[in-house]
Design a protein around this motif. Structure first.
Motif, PDB file in Angstrom:
ATOM      1  N   ARG A  53       0.785   5.749 -51.533  1.00 50.36           N
ATOM      2  CA  ARG A  53       0.546   6.120 -50.134  1.00 50.36           C
ATOM      3  C   ARG A  53       0.825   4.897 -49.269  1.00 50.36           C
ATOM      4  NH1 ARG A  53       1.275   9.793 -52.403  1.00 50.36           N
ATOM      5  NH2 ARG A  53       0.030  11.646 -52.830  1.00 50.36           N
ATOM      6  N   VAL A  54       1.537   5.111 -48.181  1.00 51.55           N
ATOM      7  CA  VAL A  54       1.998   3.989 -47.355  1.00 51.55           C
ATOM      8  C   VAL A  54       1.442   4.127 -45.937  1.00 51.55           C
ATOM      9  CG1 VAL A  54       4.018   2.761 -46.482  1.00 51.55           C
ATOM     10  CG2 VAL A  54       4.142   3.962 -48.691  1.00 51.55           C
ATOM     11  N   PHE A  55       0.731   3.102 -45.503  1.00 53.40           N
ATOM     12  CA  PHE A  55       0.309   3.034 -44.104  1.00 53.40           C
ATOM     13  C   PHE A  55       1.121   1.948 -43.415  1.00 53.40           C
ATOM     14  CE2 PHE A  55      -3.447   4.814 -46.136  1.00 53.40           C
ATOM     15  CZ  PHE A  55      -3.872   5.771 -45.221  1.00 53.40           C
ATOM     16  N   GLY A  56       1.744   2.286 -42.304  1.00 58.90           N
ATOM     17  CA  GLY A  56       2.394   1.287 -41.472  1.00 58.90           C
ATOM     18  C   GLY A  56       1.500   1.033 -40.272  1.00 58.90           C
ATOM     19  N   SER A  83      -1.367  -3.238 -51.919  1.00 58.92           N
ATOM     20  CA  SER A  83      -0.484  -4.345 -51.537  1.00 58.92           C
ATOM     21  C   SER A  83      -0.408  -4.421 -50.026  1.00 58.92           C
ATOM     22  CB  SER A  83       0.927  -4.127 -52.074  1.00 58.92           C
ATOM     23  OG  SER A  83       0.967  -4.465 -53.427  1.00 58.92           O
ATOM     24  N   ILE A  84      -0.330  -5.635 -49.540  1.00 61.57           N
ATOM     25  CA  ILE A  84      -0.279  -5.839 -48.087  1.00 61.57           C
ATOM     26  C   ILE A  84       0.914  -6.720 -47.758  1.00 61.57           C
ATOM     27  CG2 ILE A  84      -1.506  -6.802 -46.094  1.00 61.57           C
ATOM     28  CD1 ILE A  84      -4.129  -6.396 -47.811  1.00 61.57           C
ATOM     29  N   VAL A  85       1.760  -6.260 -46.824  1.00 59.90           N
ATOM     30  CA  VAL A  85       2.880  -7.092 -46.365  1.00 59.90           C
ATOM     31  C   VAL A  85       2.774  -7.247 -44.855  1.00 59.90           C
ATOM     32  CG1 VAL A  85       5.377  -7.415 -46.329  1.00 59.90           C
ATOM     33  CG2 VAL A  85       4.342  -6.018 -48.133  1.00 59.90           C
ATOM     34  N   SER A  86       2.638  -8.474 -44.400  1.00 62.15           N
ATOM     35  CA  SER A  86       2.695  -8.743 -42.962  1.00 62.15           C
ATOM     36  C   SER A  86       4.126  -9.106 -42.614  1.00 62.15           C
ATOM     37  CB  SER A  86       1.782  -9.912 -42.600  1.00 62.15           C
ATOM     38  OG  SER A  86       0.473  -9.447 -42.447  1.00 62.15           O
ATOM     39  N   THR A  87       4.632  -8.511 -41.548  1.00 66.03           N
ATOM     40  CA  THR A  87       6.024  -8.773 -41.159  1.00 66.03           C
ATOM     41  C   THR A  87       6.072  -9.413 -39.778  1.00 66.03           C
ATOM     42  OG1 THR A  87       6.380  -6.689 -39.992  1.00 66.03           O
ATOM     43  CG2 THR A  87       6.646  -6.648 -42.387  1.00 66.03           C
ATOM     44  N   GLY A  88       6.998 -10.309 -39.576  1.00 68.42           N
ATOM     45  CA  GLY A  88       7.185 -10.913 -38.256  1.00 68.42           C
ATOM     46  C   GLY A  88       7.752 -12.314 -38.377  1.00 68.42           C
ATOM     47  N   SER A  89       8.863 -12.570 -37.681  1.00 70.32           N
ATOM     48  CA  SER A  89       9.507 -13.888 -37.770  1.00 70.32           C
ATOM     49  C   SER A  89       8.724 -14.945 -37.006  1.00 70.32           C
ATOM     50  CB  SER A  89      10.933 -13.800 -37.217  1.00 70.32           C
ATOM     51  OG  SER A  89      11.681 -12.953 -38.064  1.00 70.32           O
ATOM     52  N   ASP A 135      -0.919   1.522 -55.446  1.00 67.52           N
ATOM     53  CA  ASP A 135      -1.361   2.883 -55.088  1.00 67.52           C
ATOM     54  C   ASP A 135      -1.332   3.057 -53.577  1.00 67.52           C
ATOM     55  OD1 ASP A 135      -2.234   3.815 -57.768  1.00 67.52           O
ATOM     56  OD2 ASP A 135      -3.672   2.160 -57.571  1.00 67.52           O
ATOM     57  N   VAL A 136      -1.678   1.978 -52.882  1.00 65.14           N
ATOM     58  CA  VAL A 136      -1.671   2.008 -51.414  1.00 65.14           C
ATOM     59  C   VAL A 136      -0.919   0.783 -50.918  1.00 65.14           C
ATOM     60  CG1 VAL A 136      -3.087   1.905 -49.316  1.00 65.14           C
ATOM     61  CG2 VAL A 136      -3.881   3.239 -51.283  1.00 65.14           C
ATOM     62  N   THR A 137       0.075   1.022 -50.061  1.00 69.17           N
ATOM     63  CA  THR A 137       0.851  -0.074 -49.490  1.00 69.17           C
ATOM     64  C   THR A 137       0.546  -0.150 -48.003  1.00 69.17           C
ATOM     65  OG1 THR A 137       2.583   0.323 -51.121  1.00 69.17           O
ATOM     66  CG2 THR A 137       3.198  -0.958 -49.184  1.00 69.17           C
ATOM     67  N   LEU A 138       0.118  -1.335 -47.579  1.00 69.04           N
ATOM     68  CA  LEU A 138      -0.132  -1.534 -46.147  1.00 69.04           C
ATOM     69  C   LEU A 138       0.973  -2.444 -45.615  1.00 69.04           C
ATOM     70  CD1 LEU A 138      -3.994  -2.274 -46.166  1.00 69.04           C
ATOM     71  CD2 LEU A 138      -2.831  -0.054 -45.954  1.00 69.04           C
ATOM     72  N   ILE A 139       1.771  -1.917 -44.692  1.00 68.15           N
ATOM     73  CA  ILE A 139       2.804  -2.729 -44.045  1.00 68.15           C
ATOM     74  C   ILE A 139       2.302  -3.000 -42.634  1.00 68.15           C
ATOM     75  CG2 ILE A 139       5.225  -2.843 -43.315  1.00 68.15           C
ATOM     76  CD1 ILE A 139       5.023  -2.460 -46.309  1.00 68.15           C
ATOM     77  N   CYS A 140       2.302  -4.255 -42.254  1.00 72.84           N
ATOM     78  CA  CYS A 140       1.719  -4.599 -40.968  1.00 72.84           C
ATOM     79  C   CYS A 140       2.785  -5.196 -40.054  1.00 72.84           C
ATOM     80  CB  CYS A 140       0.593  -5.596 -41.197  1.00 72.84           C
ATOM     81  SG  CYS A 140      -0.259  -5.993 -39.714  1.00 72.84           S
ATOM     82  N   GLY A 141       2.967  -4.601 -38.886  1.00 75.84           N
ATOM     83  CA  GLY A 141       3.934  -5.087 -37.904  1.00 75.84           C
ATOM     84  C   GLY A 141       5.252  -4.351 -38.027  1.00 75.84           C
TER      85      GLY A 141
END
Ligand code: AMP
Ligand code: MG
Length: 405
Positions: free
Chosen positions: A291-294, A179-185, A242-248
């Motif tokens: 597993r979480v990558f920020g 899963s991929i979440v991009s963050t930023g207003s 299984d793998v979470t990618l949080i971006c920003g």
């Protein structure tokens, strides 16, 4: 702060290959074999002809030459898929197709180009060695040979081999769901027109593309503003993977909530921040099996960190033996004068000239630079606190999969 090697070691220590299952061969490309594959039988499985020609007994032609042609009686034709029902004796030959089983009694095959037909007889004008133009049973792969070791990624060569041996189903590892979440207003969608201060979001698509290069599954990709309630919901959803990618939002800005919220959601930090450029604020943690990558939001940072940390981590989960492309030595074409107290992976242009790799760092190395990722096909490793590196030096380079015109 952790250095690159120690941070990578921590990632690998905290990642295990996922479970095994049996997959139809025709859907297995890109997956890693979970078991060694042994040859269930020999290949070729029978002696057969390597050419279109005439099966003979080599000793019959021992005296054959242009001035002493030898005539043999032709018993007929063995097509591919057929077999001879009679034994071939001295004085006889049989026309045979490439791949057809060698008739009993024959031990070599004369090419069609080298004979002349004379009614029911064939004229031979050259001698031939025993075994010439014959493909012998087991000469390619003997029965019981380990043909593909566990951990090999399945590509066209493996598919051909597995098909040859009749593996319609193959044992493989499950691929991670990501899963991929991009963050930023400040982020808006592709089709939007940015108003002042806004930019079009690009990282979630870039990261999803990199995940797909590894044939892993995308569970969900999303884009959310820097609002704690919205981020919390999006993170909770993303943590089902299984793998979470949080971006920003991984750094120390006023609105950088990501790390704090991940902790609130029960994600345990394994490390945060590495002595690395671009991408110092890398976060790695886990919640249960996830597993979480920020990743920092700067596009070049998340691109390079994916290459150096996330891609090999995905491959390890997939059960692959080869976790990354090997680095190569290349000759530096222009000097590197600016170095840092962190290891720097510079974006560069790699090419081959007269059998030698040559590389040139791009002039603009900003960690926010989209231009640098589209214009580079390699990462140049520059050690922390390195003295400036003159042109002509040998440097370590990671080739990247990116087509440059
Ligand atoms: P951050 O890591 O959130 O501090 O963001 C660092 C920089 O990267 C800022 O200039 C952001 O606008 C930019 N950025 C953050 N996320 C993205 C994204 N998903 N796509 C493109 N740029 C981004
Ligand atoms: Mg941000």
């Amino acid at each position: 702060m952790l250095n690159y090697e120690d941070a990578r070691a921590l990632v690998f220590q905290n990642i295990k290959p996922l479970g095994k299952y049996t997959c139809p061969l025709t859907e297995s490309q890109g997956l890693a074999l979970s078991d060694d594959i042994l040859a269930p039988h020999s290949i070729p499985s029978f002696d057969n002809s390597g050419v279109d020609g005439y099966a003979v007994q080599a000793k019959d032609l021992a005296e054959a030459s242009l001035i002493n042609p030898i005539l043999l009686q032709n018993l007929g034709y063995i097509a591919a898929g057929d077999f001879a029902n009679e034994i071939m004796h001295s004085g006889q030959c049989m026309q045979i197709a490439t791949g057809a089983p060698l008739p009993e009694g024959a031990n070599s095959v004369v090419m069609k180009e080298d004979i002349k037909i004379e009614g029911s007889q064939i004229r031979f004008t050259r001698l031939i060695q025993e075994k010439e133009n014959v493909r012998y049973r087991g000469e390619d792969i003997p029965e019981g040979d380990k043909i593909i070791p566990a951990g090999t990624v399945i590509g066209p060569a493996q598919i051909a081999t597995l098909a040859t041996f009749g593996f319609s189903q193959v044992p493989v590892h499950r691929v991670p769901k990501v899963s991929i979440v991009s963050t930023g207003s400040e982020l808006i969608d592709i089709v939007g027109k940015p108003s002042e201060g806004q930019i079009r979001e690009s990282n979630r698509f870039m990261l999803a593309g990199m995940v797909r290069q590894e044939y892993c599954e995308i569970l969900k990709i999303s884009m959310v503003p820097d609002l704690p309630e919205v981020l919390t919901d999006a993170f909770e959803e993303a943590l089902k993977a299984d793998v979470t990618l949080i971006c920003g939002g991984m750094s120390i800005g006023e609105k950088d909530f990501a790390k704090y919220l991940l902790k609130e959601l029960g994600v345990m930090e394994i490390f945060w921040k590495i002595k690395f450029k671009p991408g110092k604020p890398l976060f790695f943690g886990h919640r249960g099996k996830t597993r979480v990558f920020g990743l920092p939001g700067n596009p070049a940072s998340s691109y390079v960190l994916f290459e150096e940390f996330v891609r090999p981590a995905l491959r390890k989960m997939m059960g692959r033996r080869v976790l990354e492309e090997s680095m190569v030595k290349a000759t530096l074409e222009t000097p590197i004068t600016k170095t840092y107290n962190r290891l720097h992976f510079m974006r560069g242009l790699l090419h081959e000239e007269n059998g030698e790799f040559r590389v040139r760092p791009l002039k603009f190395q900003g960690s926010h630079s989209i231009g640098s990722i589209v214009a580079s096909n390699a990462l140049i490793r520059v050690e922390a606190d390195s003295p400036s590196i003159p042109a002509g030096s040998k440097v370590s380079v990671r080739p990247l999969r990116n087509e440059i015109n």
